[in-house]
Scaffold this active site. Sequence first.
Site, PDB file in Angstrom:
ATOM      1  N   GLY A   1      40.875  53.679  34.063  1.00 43.09           N
ATOM      2  CA  GLY A   1      39.439  54.493  34.479  1.00 43.09           C
ATOM      3  C   GLY A   1      39.936  54.804  36.245  1.00 43.09           C
ATOM      4  N   GLU A   2      38.573  54.833  36.841  1.00 40.82           N
ATOM      5  CA  GLU A   2      38.777  54.977  38.380  1.00 40.82           C
ATOM      6  C   GLU A   2      39.190  56.448  38.575  1.00 40.82           C
ATOM      7  OE1 GLU A   2      41.756  52.728  40.460  1.00 40.82           O
ATOM      8  OE2 GLU A   2      41.083  50.676  39.361  1.00 40.82           O
TER       9      GLU A   2
END
Length: 348
Positions: free
Chosen positions: A315-316
Site C-alpha cells: 500500500g502507501e
Amino acid sequence: MSIEWIQGACAVPDARVQAASLARQEQLTKPPGALGRLEQLAVQFAAWQRNEQPTVQRIWIAVYAADHGVAAEGVSMFPQAVTGEMVRNFARGGAAIAVLARELGARLEVVNLGVVNDPGELPRVRRAWIAPACANICEQAAMTPAQLRDALAAGAESIAQARTCGTQLFVGGEMGIGNSTAAAALSCALLSQFPQAMAGAGTGLDAEGIAHKATVITRALAVHADAATPLERLRRLGGFEIAALVGAYIAAAQAGIPVLVDGFISTAAALVAVHLNPGVREWLLFGHRSQERGHAALLRALEAEPLLQLDLRLGEASGAAVAIPLLRTACALHNGMATFAEAGVSDA
C-alpha cells in the site's frame, strides 16, 4: 459543501494529439509495435497532456491515513496504534513511499483524516481530521453522510493543490489498520463476490486469520445488505481514506490529471469512483498487480492491465510509485528517438 460535484463532467483527452502521436510512433526507427506497451503509454500521455512531447516529471503523491472501527474484530496482525505511528514515519521520511518519492523527485502529501493514536500537528502532514476512526462496519455504517462528504472533499483538495503546481501525474495511497477488510467488504458488495474470494493476507495473516477476516466481512455485508447504490456502499462499508481516494480520483479526472492507481485498496476506491462517474476510467492507469487475493477481480472489473507484477502488498502508493520510471521511459523514447527520415534509415 454538497457532494453533487462528483457527478461533474470529466476532461476529454485530445484526439488530435493522440492521432499525431500515433503517426509519429509509426515513423520512429523501429519496427511498428516493437516497443510494445511503451508506445501506447507515450501516446496516452500525449493525449492527456495535449502535448505531442509528453513528460512525466511533476508528480503528486498523496497518502491518506485513517483508522477503522473494524480493527476491533481482530482482522490485522498489527495494533491500531500503528496507523498514527506510520503518519509520524511518513512525516520523518522513513516510510517506503517517502523514500520512493525522494528518488522520483515527487511531491509527497500526507493527509491525516483521523487516527486513534493521533500524532497531532506534524510538518509535511495536512490535517483534515474527521474522527479518530470510522465506525465498525460489523455494527453500523462506517461513516455518516457528513463524514463521507468531508472525506470526499479531502481527496478533492489534494487535486486542487496539485493543479496549482502543474501536476502531470497523481498517485494516491493509503494507510489504515483494518482497511483491507473494509476494501474487501466494499468490493464484495460492488462485484457480488463471496468474502472468501476477496479476503486476503493484508498485513500478513495466516490461513486461519484470513478465514476469520472472511467471516467478519460476511457479518458486515449482512448488516448492510440493503445498501443499494455505490455511494451508499462506500458510506457504509468504506472508510475515510478510501473515500478520500474516491474523491481524489474523480477530481483528477475532472481536472484532466492522469491517475496511477496503486494496489488492492486503491483499486477498490477506483472502482467506486468509476461507478459514481464513468468518465473517470479514461484517466486511470494501474501500477501493479498486488499479491492481495482480491486485486485480480477488481482489475478485471475495470478491464485494467497493470504495468508490473512484483508480488507487492504494502500500500502507501508504493507499487504505483515503482512503476513511474516506466512511464518516464515511454515518454523519453517517444520524444527522443529519430524518425526514419531524420536518421536517413530506410523504412520497410
